[in-house]
Design an enzyme around this catalytic site. Structure first.
Site, short mmCIF file in Angstrom:
data_model
loop_
_atom_site.label_atom_id
_atom_site.label_comp_id
_atom_site.label_asym_id
_atom_site.label_seq_id
_atom_site.Cartn_x
_atom_site.Cartn_y
_atom_site.Cartn_z
N ASN A 191 -3.82 -5.39 -2.65
CA ASN A 191 -2.89 -4.56 -3.41
C ASN A 191 -2.99 -3.10 -2.99
OD1 ASN A 191 -1.80 -6.66 -5.02
ND2 ASN A 191 -3.63 -6.62 -6.30
N CYS A 192 -1.97 -2.36 -3.35
CA CYS A 192 -1.84 -0.93 -3.05
C CYS A 192 -3.12 -0.21 -3.50
CB CYS A 192 -0.63 -0.38 -3.81
SG CYS A 192 -0.29 1.34 -3.52
N PRO A 193 -3.65 0.64 -2.67
CA PRO A 193 -3.15 1.18 -1.40
C PRO A 193 -3.72 0.49 -0.16
CG PRO A 193 -4.97 2.53 -2.09
CD PRO A 193 -4.81 1.42 -3.15
#
Length: 76
Positions: A12-14
């Site tokens: 998941n981000c980042p």
């Protein structure tokens, strides 16, 4: 031109952008890579990252459970 596939599904981000940045840093200018992600925000983050960092986003493809980004490393 052949391009390696870099599988970042499940992150998941980042992390997809950070890992892509690190991977591209080890490649020569003009080299290409496919990056696969499952993070829904990557469809916003990857184009922004490429534009900001001077890389060329050649193509974005929707795949089952995510996206594939075809990226050419810039000269920066």
């Amino acid at each position: 031109m052949d391009a390696e596939t870099y599988d970042l599904r499940g992150l998941n981000c980042p992390l997809p952008v950070l890992k892509t940045r690190r991977k591209l840093a080890d490649m020569t200018a003009g080299s290409r890579i496919w990056v696969e992600t499952s993070d829904p925000l990557a469809v916003i983050d990857m184009p922004n990252f490429c534009q900001t960092e001077g890389h060329r986003l050649i193509e974005t493809i929707s795949i089952r459970g995510g996206h594939r980004f075809h990226i050419e490393r810039g000269s920066t």
